[in-house]
Design an enzyme around this catalytic site. Structure first.
Site, PDB file in Angstrom:
ATOM      1  N   HIS A 148      42.144  40.517  43.426  1.00 52.09           N
ATOM      2  CA  HIS A 148      42.181  41.212  42.336  1.00 52.09           C
ATOM      3  C   HIS A 148      41.528  40.722  41.552  1.00 52.09           C
ATOM      4  CE1 HIS A 148      45.348  43.886  44.475  1.00 52.09           C
ATOM      5  NE2 HIS A 148      44.807  43.562  44.339  1.00 52.09           N
ATOM      6  N   ARG A 383      50.667  41.867  49.650  1.00 49.23           N
ATOM      7  CA  ARG A 383      49.527  42.441  50.142  1.00 49.23           C
ATOM      8  C   ARG A 383      48.287  41.374  48.989  1.00 49.23           C
ATOM      9  NH1 ARG A 383      48.943  48.385  48.702  1.00 49.23           N
ATOM     10  NH2 ARG A 383      50.355  47.879  46.884  1.00 49.23           N
ATOM     11  N   PHE A 384      49.230  40.053  48.490  1.00 48.39           N
ATOM     12  CA  PHE A 384      47.792  38.877  48.125  1.00 48.39           C
ATOM     13  C   PHE A 384      47.768  39.358  47.142  1.00 48.39           C
ATOM     14  CE2 PHE A 384      49.858  38.744  52.611  1.00 48.39           C
ATOM     15  CZ  PHE A 384      50.513  37.823  52.231  1.00 48.39           C
ATOM     16  N   CYS A 385      47.642  40.271  46.150  1.00 50.74           N
ATOM     17  CA  CYS A 385      46.637  40.773  44.611  1.00 50.74           C
ATOM     18  C   CYS A 385      44.746  41.116  45.727  1.00 50.74           C
ATOM     19  CB  CYS A 385      46.595  39.727  44.394  1.00 50.74           C
ATOM     20  SG  CYS A 385      47.924  39.114  42.683  1.00 50.74           S
ATOM     21  N   ALA A 386      45.148  41.581  47.062  1.00 55.02           N
ATOM     22  CA  ALA A 386      44.119  42.230  47.640  1.00 55.02           C
ATOM     23  C   ALA A 386      44.603  43.329  48.253  1.00 55.02           C
ATOM     24  CB  ALA A 386      43.709  41.113  48.878  1.00 55.02           C
TER      25      ALA A 386
END
Ligand code: PMP
Length: 452
Positions: A148, A383-386
């Protein structure tokens, strides 16, 4: 806690196995049995549920890495001289000013900065990319695989959905830039979800062929691979100290000066100005323009020291160390039933020591919680900022990520694989509940560390 008979039996077995695996390194087959570099958490013993302690296995380095021990020692040595920069007349202030300016030069040199490039110190990669976003004179093209931090800051953004192969993705980017010019292509150097490394020199060639500049989000790549602005013909690179073994709150944007000199000051305040009148301001150019206020001296010096240490360890040695761990990690995961390793590209032949898995059955959040609470193994679920990338490549709502680095060993990988295999086969030994903050043990008897 919920002491059913079966959970109590399993708890005893888990505790026994955890304390056994925590005490010695049993390595089968070839592999790196020693860390390449010592980190500040080396040998850290942590409590697990049920009262035992085990050696901590840190497989969450892609989120944030402990300091290299030499960086921690460096910080302690510099603290007596710590002083405000630029404005002081005293010896410590002048020494601190000189050290910060030397750090600027050495951080720039580390990434191959050209004469005239700026090294702007920021808090982290997110801030570095937000700063660049204020300076881009036109549209920015990004891939949907981005974190993000490299997706959200751009004001005029065009998102290209990555294809199933890197080759097709490069072709899609080329078509996008050919169809409509853009000022900037901003890409990650390596995915924080899959560890897949992108061909940044090839991406630079494509961007430049269509009159765009290229910025690389090197938050993941820089701690593990050498980046060189000249060798790869990049215009900008952004990175964070805390992922590069210098967790003291600094990062940097390095690259071409003209856009940054023409942009409004990122922060308005002291240090960014030549002169201020009540109704007029003359802003500086250069890094100062965007670094108003008292800088994070400790973070900047720690970042420079960490990068110097990574150079001393050697690019080839770092790569070889992590390649062995990566191979063992992926082979082990592929052998586990009900586990699927997430990939973005079927032709990515280079990847960092990161693997994100999804589980056929059960919750990765619960497994991650049990890895931490019962086995002393730190990973990350989510979701790992993606989100766009994760939602496209995963069939599940969350993944579990393990990530390694210079302080990791094959024993760390094996402890993880062993514990994961048991949790998949048998489930956790203790009871957990789902809270707004994620899965937590219903009864947590682990004492907090006493840090005075
Ligand atoms: N880009 C990537 C690829 C990342 O992995 C991260 C951190 N997870 C960031 C950007 C943001 O880094 P920071 O939180 O240090 O700003």
């Amino acid at each position: 806690m919920i002491a059913t008979e079966s959970t109590a039996v399993r708890a005893a077995r888990t505790t026994e196995s955890a304390s056994m695996s925590g005490s010695t390194t049993v390595v089968q087959g070839a592999g790196v049995t020693r860390p390449l570099a010592e980190l500040a958490d080396a040998g850290l013993e942590i409590p697990v549920l049920g009262g035992a302690t085990v050696r901590h296995v840190n497989l969450d380095l892609a989120a944030s890495a402990p300091a290299l021990s030499v960086v921690a020692a460096h910080v302690v040595k510099l603290l007596p001289y710590y002083s405000s920069v630029h404005r002081g007349s005293g010896y410590p202030s002048q020494a601190t000013t000189a050290l910060v300016e030397e750090a600027r030069v050495s951080v720039g040199r580390h990434v191959g900065a050209r004469d005239g490039d700026l090294v702007v110190f920021t808090r982290n990669t997110t801030e570095a990319l937000n700063l660049l976003a204020t300076a881009v004179p036109g549209e920015t093209v990004v891939l949907d695989i981005e974190h993000h931090a490299n997706l959200l800051p751009w004001r005029d953004r065009r998102v290209v959905v990555a294809r199933g192969s890197i080759a097709d993705t490069l072709a899609a980017l080329e078509a996008e830039l050919a169809a409509r010019p853009a000022a900037l292509l901003s890409v990650t150097g390596a995915s924080n979800v899959t560890g897949e490394v992108l061909p940044i020199a090839e991406l630079a060639r494509i961007a430049h062929a269509y009159g765009a500049r290229i910025a690389v989000d090197a938050a993941q790549l820089l701690p593990h691979r050498r980046i060189d602005l000249v060798a790869s013909d990049l215009d900008y690179v952004a990175f964070s100290g805390h992922k590069a073994y210098a967790p003291f709150g600094s990062g940097a944007l390095v690259g071409r000066a003209d856009w940054l000199d023409a942009a409004p000051a990122f922060l308005a305040g002291g240090g960014a100005v030549e002169h201020v009148a009540v109704d007029d301001v003359a802003w500086k150019t250069g890094a100062d323009r965007h670094e108003a206020g008292t800088p994070n001296v400790v973070g900047i010096l720690a970042l420079a020291r960490a990068l110097a240490e990574l150079e001393r360890l050697g690019d080839a040695a770092r790569e070889a160390h992590e390649a062995q761990l990566t191979e063992r990690l992926h082979e082990g995961l592929e052998a586990l039933p009900g586990v699927r390793v997430i990939r973005g590209f079927d032709d990515a032949d280079d990847r960092l020591a990161i693997a994100t898995i999804e589980l056929e059955h059960g919750s990765v959040g619960l497994v991650a919680a049990a890895l931490g609470a019962e086995h002393g193994i730190s990973v990350r679920a989510g979701r790992f900022c993606a989100h766009p990338f994760f939602d496209r490549v995963s069939t599940r709502s969350n993944g579990l990520r393990a990530s390694l680095g210079a302080g990791s060993t094959v024993d760390d990988v094996d402890r993880f694989l062993d514990a994961l295999g048991r949790l998949i086969a048998e489930g956790p030994a203790f009871e957990y509940s789902r809270t707004p903050g994620g899965w937590c043990p219903v009864t947590d008897d682990r004492p907090r560390p006493v840090i005075d």
